[in-house]
Design an enzyme around this catalytic site. Structure first.
Site, PDB file in Angstrom:
ATOM      1  N   HIS A 185       0.837  -1.206   0.000  1.00 50.96           N
ATOM      2  CA  HIS A 185       0.000   0.000   0.000  1.00 50.96           C
ATOM      3  C   HIS A 185       0.878   1.264   0.000  1.00 50.96           C
ATOM      4  CE1 HIS A 185      -3.159  -2.558   2.294  1.00 50.96           C
ATOM      5  NE2 HIS A 185      -3.644  -2.353   1.085  1.00 50.96           N
ATOM      6  N   LYS A 196     -15.990  -7.046   6.060  1.00 48.88           N
ATOM      7  CA  LYS A 196     -14.732  -7.789   6.093  1.00 48.88           C
ATOM      8  C   LYS A 196     -14.290  -8.117   7.526  1.00 48.88           C
ATOM      9  CE  LYS A 196     -12.308  -6.882   1.803  1.00 48.88           C
ATOM     10  NZ  LYS A 196     -11.005  -6.511   1.225  1.00 48.88           N
ATOM     11  N   ARG A 212      -2.188  -6.149  -8.471  1.00 51.09           N
ATOM     12  CA  ARG A 212      -1.142  -7.115  -8.146  1.00 51.09           C
ATOM     13  C   ARG A 212      -1.031  -8.124  -9.275  1.00 51.09           C
ATOM     14  NH1 ARG A 212      -3.167  -7.532  -2.075  1.00 51.09           N
ATOM     15  NH2 ARG A 212      -5.020  -7.013  -3.257  1.00 51.09           N
ATOM     16  N   SER A 246      -2.872  -7.783   2.738  1.00 49.29           N
ATOM     17  CA  SER A 246      -3.208  -7.631   4.161  1.00 49.29           C
ATOM     18  C   SER A 246      -3.709  -8.951   4.748  1.00 49.29           C
ATOM     19  CB  SER A 246      -4.292  -6.575   4.338  1.00 49.29           C
ATOM     20  OG  SER A 246      -3.852  -5.327   3.877  1.00 49.29           O
TER      21      SER A 246
HETATM   22  P1  ADP Z   1      -9.826  -3.317  -0.727  1.00 46.72           P
HETATM   23  O1  ADP Z   1     -10.674  -3.924   0.351  1.00 46.72           O
HETATM   24  O2  ADP Z   1     -10.433  -2.103  -1.370  1.00 46.72           O
HETATM   25  O3  ADP Z   1      -9.285  -4.299  -1.740  1.00 46.72           O
HETATM   26  P2  ADP Z   1      -7.126  -3.214   0.309  1.00 46.72           P
HETATM   27  O4  ADP Z   1      -6.656  -2.445   1.484  1.00 46.72           O
HETATM   28  O5  ADP Z   1      -6.993  -4.684   0.358  1.00 46.72           O
HETATM   29  O6  ADP Z   1      -8.606  -2.727   0.077  1.00 46.72           O
HETATM   30  O7  ADP Z   1      -6.371  -2.712  -0.991  1.00 46.72           O
HETATM   31  C1  ADP Z   1      -6.466  -1.381  -1.443  1.00 46.72           C
HETATM   32  C2  ADP Z   1      -5.842  -1.272  -2.812  1.00 46.72           C
HETATM   33  O8  ADP Z   1      -4.453  -1.528  -2.721  1.00 46.72           O
HETATM   34  C3  ADP Z   1      -6.377  -2.259  -3.842  1.00 46.72           C
HETATM   35  O9  ADP Z   1      -6.398  -1.594  -5.096  1.00 46.72           O
HETATM   36  C4  ADP Z   1      -5.343  -3.354  -3.860  1.00 46.72           C
HETATM   37  O10 ADP Z   1      -5.308  -4.019  -5.111  1.00 46.72           O
HETATM   38  C5  ADP Z   1      -4.089  -2.528  -3.646  1.00 46.72           C
HETATM   39  N1  ADP Z   1      -3.001  -3.322  -3.076  1.00 46.72           N
HETATM   40  C6  ADP Z   1      -2.987  -3.987  -1.911  1.00 46.72           C
HETATM   41  N2  ADP Z   1      -1.790  -4.585  -1.719  1.00 46.72           N
HETATM   42  C7  ADP Z   1      -1.036  -4.296  -2.819  1.00 46.72           C
HETATM   43  C8  ADP Z   1       0.297  -4.648  -3.246  1.00 46.72           C
HETATM   44  N3  ADP Z   1       1.074  -5.435  -2.521  1.00 46.72           N
HETATM   45  N4  ADP Z   1       0.713  -4.164  -4.435  1.00 46.72           N
HETATM   46  C9  ADP Z   1      -0.091  -3.392  -5.189  1.00 46.72           C
HETATM   47  N5  ADP Z   1      -1.342  -3.033  -4.853  1.00 46.72           N
HETATM   48  C10 ADP Z   1      -1.813  -3.473  -3.682  1.00 46.72           C
END
Ligand code: ADP
Length: 172
Positions: A21, A45, A94, A132
């Site tokens: 992030h 979630k 990703r 996460s």
């Molecule tokens: P959500 O519940 O909206 O998916 P997240 O916190 O899991 O929220 O992720 C927020 C954004 O960050 C999403 O677009 C996700 O694809 C991106 N993201 C999360 N981890 C990574 C990573 N390691 N590399 C690139 N993008 C990431």
């Protein structure tokens, strides 16, 4: 006449904030004048951290980037982006696994509001596999998560697991 500042929104659950992030935030901050990190309440979630805790994590870890601000939201993403005056939504992409969901969401958001573009960024190659959900899973089984999150976030996860071992039954 000065041009209008370009504002972007990066929405997510950030439960917890990872180095993936943070990499997306740093890359995104170069593309806009102001980057609003939208932290969703997302009760579906069953997050490990409250929205206030997640916002504090993001604020702390981005305090060195003056153009970044952190805002809670629990509305439709496009309404949130419009309220913030954003013209861009940033999402991290990703692997293939993210594509289907992100493709659908971007397509539907385009139908809802065609004035706001979704822009996909890729994190540094070595940070791409970080999720996460997996960070929490590794921590629950006693694994070391230092390579995936900042020291402060690692401490917060350890504390949460020690306070609330029941948490290990919940989904990410
Ligand atoms: P959500 O519940 O909206 O998916 P997240 O916190 O899991 O929220 O992720 C927020 C954004 O960050 C999403 O677009 C996700 O694809 C991106 N993201 C999360 N981890 C990574 C990573 N390691 N590399 C690139 N993008 C990431």
């Amino acid at each position: 006449m000065a041009s209008k500042p370009r504002i972007g929104v990066y929405p997510g659950t950030f439960d917890p904030l990872t180095l993936g992030h943070l990499d997306i935030i740093r890359r995104g901050a170069h593309l806009v004048d102001r980057l609003v990190i939208g932290v969703t309440t997302n009760p579906s979630k069953s997050p490990m951290f409250t929205v206030a805790e997640r916002m504090a994590m993001v604020a702390q870890e981005t305090s060195d980037i003056p153009s970044v601000s952190v805002v809670e939201f629990d509305s439709l993403l496009m309404d949130f982006a419009e309220r913030e005056g954003a013209t861009l939504i940033l999402r991290g992409l990703r692997a293939v696994a993210d594509f289907e969901y992100e493709y659908q969401m971007a397509g539907m958001n385009q139908q809802l509001n065609d004035r706001i573009e979704t822009v996909f960024l890729m994190a540094d190659v070595c940070l791409q596999p970080i999720a996460s959900r997996l960070v929490k899973e590794i921590a629950r089984y006693g694994g070391v998560i230092d390579k995936f999150v900042t020291p402060a976030v690692a401490t917060a996860v350890a504390q949460r697991l020690s306070q609330d071992p029941e948490f290990s039954d919940r989904r990410a």
